[in-house]
Design a protein around this motif. Sequence first.
Motif: not given
Length: 579
Positions: A272-274, A281-283, A389-391, A475-476
Amino acid sequence: MNVRRKLSRVGVAGLLLLAGDAIAQEDRAAVIERLADEVFANSTLTREQRIAELEWFAEAAEPFRGMAINTVAEGLTTHTWERDVLTPAFLELTGIEVTHNIIGEGDVVQNMQTQMQSGRNIYDAYINDSDSIGTHIRYGSTINLSDAMANEWKELTLPSLDLEDFIGIQYTTGPDGSLYQLPDQQFANLYWFRYDWFQREDFQQQFRDLYGYELGVPTNWTAYQDIAEFFSEHIGEIDGQKVYGHMDYGRRDPSLGWRFHDSWLSMAGMGSPGVPFGNPVDDWGIRVDEDSHPVGASVSRGGATNSPASVFAVTKMVDWLRDFAPPEAQGMTFGEAGPVPAQGNVAQQMFWYTAFTADMVSPDVAVTDDQGNPKWRMAPSPTGPYWEEGMKVGYQDVGAWTFFDSTPEDRRSAAWLFAQFSVSKTVSLEKLMAGLTPIRRSDIFSEQMTEMAPKLGGLVEFYRSPNEAKWTPTGTNVPDYPRMAPLWWQNLAPAVNGDISAQEALDNLAADLDNIMARLARAKVFATYEPILNEPKDPEQWLSQPGSPKAKLDDEMPQGTTVPYDQMMEDWMSAGTRE
């Protein structure tokens, strides 16, 4: 207060003690001046400021003088320098003897996990990757540094620590806004290429004739594949040496896990972007709810670990390793593969850690010229077809000081002083120049790094751009990194070896991630943010919704696109975004 005035209060019996104290103070002043002038001459602080910081450490350490403590870190140049340079300086300054153990990264994680589970103190402090931040915020055994600095470490926290100057502090901060780890070193995963080969007019013309666009820094995965094919199959040999268009590693080994969970799937666009971490959803493909509870990795639970974007990413890794890398790369580990591009027979590497920069700048390697200038450059890695964009764009490793409540308080406090010493502004620039793993913004913009920049192939420019923040660690969302990280190499190695398909491997991985999160939740081992898994449902219900997990694209290999390196650097330094 001079010795005579002290003596009038304590009497003649204290004469020898006070005289010794005066001598000790004179010796300490001499030590501080020598450290400031000789060991830590390169600093963004003035001489007076360096002396003030060193005086603070000497005074703060008084209650711990004579102690011996044990810390641990993985085998990077930066940490070896800490062991060889900082520990003797710290002993001389504070009287605290630090044994800074250098062991394998997997061993660091294993010892950390054992200490967290058993409550037995193994090391007094760990330099542990911030990838474990999700673990540290959940188990309740990691010291909350924000709380400690406001309470028991209030008088033991360097006044000039300046947390806002750290470039990776956001990666060691929990959802509660508290700091759990103090960054010690940082390096990124970037694109590396032979600038001299890319500048050759005959190669440029040949590439243009074959592919219909310019040879340059690839901005998508199609262009990377075209360039890999071009050098491996169409150029084939340069100056009598066989050359390859790609480099990687594929041995069944724990480091193969780093190859994938260090953001490879998200580089393709899976999450997900962020920034710093994809939300929800993370990496890793793990989805969390609004309260940071993991709800699943499988597409059937709303995760994306086994989604079409992930399958594409793993498939490309396997294909490129087989088709365009040196044959021996398939049997190499991370450590064995890292120095290979310096041998001079590799045209580009998409997944290249800047921790290997030091291997590329030695004047006796094949990728520097007679003046010691690099024939290569580093640049932002290309993004895959699912990226938006934003990811986040890539991965950064942030090794950070971590402390546990199982460590006796006095040993923990002494280790906290050494940790701050190792990242203080007095020390940090010298450490950066030795290990090339920056942690402070002030160091990155120093005159010394400006002077070094031409020899470092783009490293300084990368860290000076605001776009650097798009490269982030795990990430967390990952609730137990030590237990869950091995699942990657164990499940994906069969796909790399060609024994099973990428889809099968990722299905197995996603199921294992879900199973271990469910088991941990049932065991009630977490103090907070425990997993609450979604019930499985038809994956199509998730894939048909906007956002991650994303449905399979009709065209996963669109037209290749590149950009000239100099133009890319101009855009990069002005924080321009790539189309």
